[in-house]
Design a protein around this motif. Sequence first.
Motif, PDB file in Angstrom:
ATOM      1  N   LYS A  88       0.832  -1.204   0.000  1.00 21.05           N
ATOM      2  CA  LYS A  88       0.000   0.000   0.000  1.00 21.05           C
ATOM      3  C   LYS A  88       0.870   1.259   0.000  1.00 21.05           C
ATOM      4  CE  LYS A  88      -4.401   1.522   1.720  1.00 21.05           C
ATOM      5  NZ  LYS A  88      -5.472   1.301   2.686  1.00 21.05           N
ATOM      6  N   SER A  89       1.980   1.232   0.729  1.00 15.55           N
ATOM      7  CA  SER A  89       2.887   2.390   0.757  1.00 15.55           C
ATOM      8  C   SER A  89       3.509   2.627  -0.615  1.00 15.55           C
ATOM      9  CB  SER A  89       3.986   2.182   1.804  1.00 15.55           C
ATOM     10  OG  SER A  89       3.430   2.193   3.103  1.00 15.55           O
ATOM     11  N   MET A  90       3.867   1.553  -1.310  1.00 19.40           N
ATOM     12  CA  MET A  90       4.439   1.684  -2.656  1.00 19.40           C
ATOM     13  C   MET A  90       3.394   2.251  -3.613  1.00 19.40           C
ATOM     14  SD  MET A  90       7.213   1.337  -4.428  1.00 19.40           S
ATOM     15  CE  MET A  90       8.240   0.226  -3.488  1.00 19.40           C
ATOM     16  N   ALA A  91       2.171   1.753  -3.528  1.00 18.72           N
ATOM     17  CA  ALA A  91       1.102   2.244  -4.409  1.00 18.72           C
ATOM     18  C   ALA A  91       0.821   3.721  -4.151  1.00 18.72           C
ATOM     19  CB  ALA A  91      -0.171   1.418  -4.201  1.00 18.72           C
ATOM     20  N   ARG A  92       0.736   4.094  -2.878  1.00 15.12           N
ATOM     21  CA  ARG A  92       0.460   5.491  -2.528  1.00 15.12           C
ATOM     22  C   ARG A  92       1.616   6.405  -2.938  1.00 15.12           C
ATOM     23  NH1 ARG A  92      -4.744   4.806  -0.918  1.00 15.12           N
ATOM     24  NH2 ARG A  92      -5.082   4.543   1.299  1.00 15.12           N
ATOM     25  N   ILE A 116       6.084  -6.456  -6.584  1.00 15.99           N
ATOM     26  CA  ILE A 116       5.758  -6.894  -5.227  1.00 15.99           C
ATOM     27  C   ILE A 116       4.265  -7.071  -4.971  1.00 15.99           C
ATOM     28  CG2 ILE A 116       7.830  -5.807  -4.278  1.00 15.99           C
ATOM     29  CD1 ILE A 116       5.811  -3.719  -2.991  1.00 15.99           C
ATOM     30  N   ALA A 117       3.431  -6.531  -5.849  1.00 18.86           N
ATOM     31  CA  ALA A 117       1.991  -6.500  -5.586  1.00 18.86           C
ATOM     32  C   ALA A 117       1.379  -7.895  -5.516  1.00 18.86           C
ATOM     33  CB  ALA A 117       1.282  -5.663  -6.650  1.00 18.86           C
ATOM     34  N   GLU A 118       0.501  -8.055  -4.556  1.00 19.67           N
ATOM     35  CA  GLU A 118      -0.279  -9.280  -4.432  1.00 19.67           C
ATOM     36  C   GLU A 118      -1.718  -9.043  -4.886  1.00 19.67           C
ATOM     37  OE1 GLU A 118       0.129 -10.913  -0.498  1.00 19.67           O
ATOM     38  OE2 GLU A 118       2.326 -10.839  -0.614  1.00 19.67           O
ATOM     39  N   TYR A 119      -2.162  -7.794  -4.812  1.00 21.42           N
ATOM     40  CA  TYR A 119      -3.524  -7.466  -5.223  1.00 21.42           C
ATOM     41  C   TYR A 119      -3.554  -7.130  -6.706  1.00 21.42           C
ATOM     42  CZ  TYR A 119      -4.585  -7.189  -0.249  1.00 21.42           C
ATOM     43  OH  TYR A 119      -4.742  -7.493   1.072  1.00 21.42           O
TER      44      TYR A 119
END
Length: 175
Positions: A88-92, A116-119
């Motif tokens: 979430k920090s990377m996405a934000r 790294i994303a799982e979603y």
Amino acid sequence: VPSRRSSDRDSTIYEAAETVYLRGDCESAVRDFSEYLKKFSEGQFAINANFYRAECLSKIGDSASVTQSLQGYQYVLKGAADNPFTEKSMARSAAIMYERQDYENALEAYLMLEKIAEYKSNIIDARIGQMHCNFLLKDYQSAIDAAETVMSSEKIAGDVITEAHFIIAKSSLET
């Protein structure tokens, strides 16, 4: 090694701030997490405190708050390699850098996010971000490649497909 008393104080102050955060009182949570981080900058809950503080600052949304939220997300990313807040920090972070027209750093963040994303939603956002950043950075071949990857992804909205076609066409003209 922190003393038992210091560790108890660390936990107590953090838990009080977290309770305020969980109640949804962002302004007070920002103040409380800031106070916690001032006293325990490397405390046992520093990653959590930075993340929750960043989330609240993002919600507040003014320019100074968003800048501080980015710093919080970056702290989380420098922390333990894999923590519950990494994705979430990377996405934000990527989204904030993109909004600020810092396309080179946003591209780097989107590339890392895709790895790294799982979603699935974050993977798709990462691919779309790469397509946009490459196009805006005038790296047209990479923009074409990213657009093709976006189009081959599952469950892509029609307007995103249209945009990917546009980027392929515009990039092809530029090359």
